[in-house]
Design an enzyme around this catalytic site. Structure first.
Site, PDB file in Angstrom:
ATOM      1  N   HIS A 158       0.778  -1.030  -0.058  1.00  0.00           N
ATOM      2  CA  HIS A 158      -0.007   0.132  -0.068  1.00  0.00           C
ATOM      3  C   HIS A 158       0.864   1.278   0.091  1.00  0.00           C
ATOM      4  CE1 HIS A 158      -4.063  -1.880   0.930  1.00  0.00           C
ATOM      5  NE2 HIS A 158      -3.319  -2.726   1.146  1.00  0.00           N
ATOM      6  N   ASP A 366       3.558   9.356  -0.900  1.00  0.00           N
ATOM      7  CA  ASP A 366       2.196   8.710  -0.399  1.00  0.00           C
ATOM      8  C   ASP A 366       2.097   7.455  -1.653  1.00  0.00           C
ATOM      9  OD1 ASP A 366       0.225   8.103   1.200  1.00  0.00           O
ATOM     10  OD2 ASP A 366      -0.613  10.283   1.225  1.00  0.00           O
TER      11      ASP A 366
END
Ligand code: GDG
Length: 458
Positions: A158, A366
């Site tokens: 992720h 991110d």
């Protein structure tokens, strides 16, 4: 069709009679589990202290079994806070300065992965498909393979995968890379992460990309791909449309009067670029006297990982910074920044997104960033707001209608705030439509289906 077995550090066990809508990831994976039947295994979040954890706690709900294990206090300290959150998290977010590598923590990480494998193995059937999630559990497949488990096993990361020069500062990078090579399919958020991974294999002469999404490492061929995670776009849009009439959202609307709302929503984490973002807002207000008293910047920042010292320190730094800007720029009837250090409910969040003229999403790094996607999905199609998005978020690879910024360039982000707030309606609509069409097609179910299809075929 075999069952699906999902393994992740934490497990979103639905609360009995709970009405709180879960996030998109939990919903998508639960749907996939319901379709095939299966198991979701992970850590209960509880520590058994100095004593060994008791047996797995098994909870059946329909055709899904939730299997939770406690961990000892030492395990939690070394595996979770130690190696996962003080080594892998900072490294994968390019923060070499914050990585605190220690042999004890590394040993704890591999030990807990072995423990997970031993607890999972007796539950498995030969035709189960296993899908492991995130950086806490990279060595899990290798541990299962050592136990003779031959099932198909996939992994999804992720968070970002860093370039070789960053990864190799970690003394056990080879073991980590070997851990990934034990899967049949390794999924990353973006093509950039995938490229970095291939670069790491090549640099160490550990392996290479073979083309067609195939890789070789450790004499083993496996598949790798980019699968950008997403949200339940259509459902979230509908949710936000209804949420604008929520009483708390109405109160927020009244309290900002006719000012333009800028919204930021992030777990309190150094990867999210909060201090640079507040600096950019301050610069924007100072540089644009015409906007003074006409904007409110709402930053919603729930605490996370407060047990890790950097996070505790950050909590103070960001609160002080917001206070300083308000002290310097605020007037008797205007508070420029509203800073909340706790979470709001999902309906309130959706309504606030829709109210906001600007979604300010400026992480320094991110994996994807779902806030950016939620902000877009929540907009009013007739009068949509503008997304300002960091070029270093995975979402920037997909959301081409955003105003992309470099979050390290405070002046540049400040200028983008001005551009967003002055953007004509036609341009806002055109940019939003492009992003929304993309997100409707690439929602979280599609992400799940694409990954599962490739895993089955791997
Ligand atoms: C990791 C990766 C990747 C936040 N505050 C509140 C609240 N949230 C919800 C948001 C969103 C989620 O939390 C945050 O997701 P992000 O994707 O933005 O970021 P991370 O937590 O860092 O997640 C990231 C993600 O995994 C998935 O793969 O995109 O890159 O770092 O859904 O809405 N929700 C509520 N109240 C809050 O105050 N209800």
């Amino acid at each position: 069709m075999g069952r699906l077995v999902i393994v992740s550090n934490r497990v979103p066990v639905p609360e009995k009679g709970g009405i709180a809508p879960a996030g998109g990831l939990a919903v998508a994976l639960k749907a996939a589990l319901e379709e095939r039947g299966g198991i979701w295994m992970g850590w209960s979040g509880k520590s058994s202290g100095d004593t060994d954890p008791g047996p797995l706690s098994l909870q059946e709900q329909g055709n899904i079994t939730y299997a939770l294990t406690d961990l000892t206090g030492k395990d939690v300290e070394e595996y979770y806070f130690g190696f996962a959150n003080r080594v892998l998290w900072p490294l994968c977010h390019y923060r070499l300065d914050l990585a605190e590598y220690g042999r004890k923590e590394m040993a704890g990480y591999f030990r807990v992965n072995r423990f997970f494998a031993h607890r999972l193995a007796p539950l498995l059937r030969p035709d189960d498909i296993i899908w492991v999630h995130d950086y806490h559990l990279i060595p899990l497949a290798a541990e299962l393979r050592q136990m003779g488990i031959k099932n198909r096993i996939g992994f999804f990361l992720h968070i970002p995968w860093p370039p070789a020069d960053i990864l190799f500062t970690m003394p056990v990078h080879e073991e980590i890379m070997r851990g990934l090579a034990a899967y049949d399919l390794v999924g990353f958020q973006t093509d950039y992460d995938l490229e970095n991974f291939a670069g790491c294999l090549r640099r160490e002469e550990m392996g290479d990309a073979l083309g067609d999404g195939r890789f070789i490492a450790n004499d083993k061929v496996f598949k790798g791909g980019a699968y950008g995670i997403s949200i339940e776009t259509a459902a979230f849009a509908e949710f936000a449309r209804k949420a604008v009439s929520h009483s708390t959202v109405n109160k927020a609307r009244l309290s900002i009067e006719d000012r333009d709302l800028i919204i930021g929503v992030d777990r309190l984490d150094y990867s999210k670029g909060l201090t640079q973002r507040i600096d950019a807002f301050e610069r924007f207000v100072v540089n644009n006297p015409g906007h003074q008293r006409k904007v409110t910047y709402l930053q919603i920042t729930p605490k996370s990982r407060s047990e890790v010292p950097e996070y505790e320190q950050m909590q103070r730094t960001v609160a002080e910074q917001a206070g300083r800007v308000n002290g310097a720029l605020g007037t008797v009837d205007w508070v420029p920044i509203r800073y909340m250090n706790r979470s709001v409910s999902r309906p309130v969040l959706a309504g606030l997104y829709r109210l906001a003229k600007v979604g300010l999403v400026t992480p320094l790094r991110d994996g994807m960033n779902l806030v950016a996607k939620e902000y877009v999905a929540a907009q009013n199609p007739d009068d949509p707001g503008v997304l300002i998005l960091s070029r270093f978020a995975g979402a920037a690879r997909e959301l081409k209608g955003a105003l992309l910024v470099n979050p390290y360039d405070v002046e540049g982000t400040a200028n983008s705030l001005g551009r967003a707030l002055n953007m004509p309606l036609d341009e806002r609509r055109e940019r939003w439509r492009r992003m929304m069409d993309y997100l409707l097609e690439h929602d979280v179910s599609r992400w799940c289906d694409d990954f599962m299809a490739d895993l089955k075929a791997a």
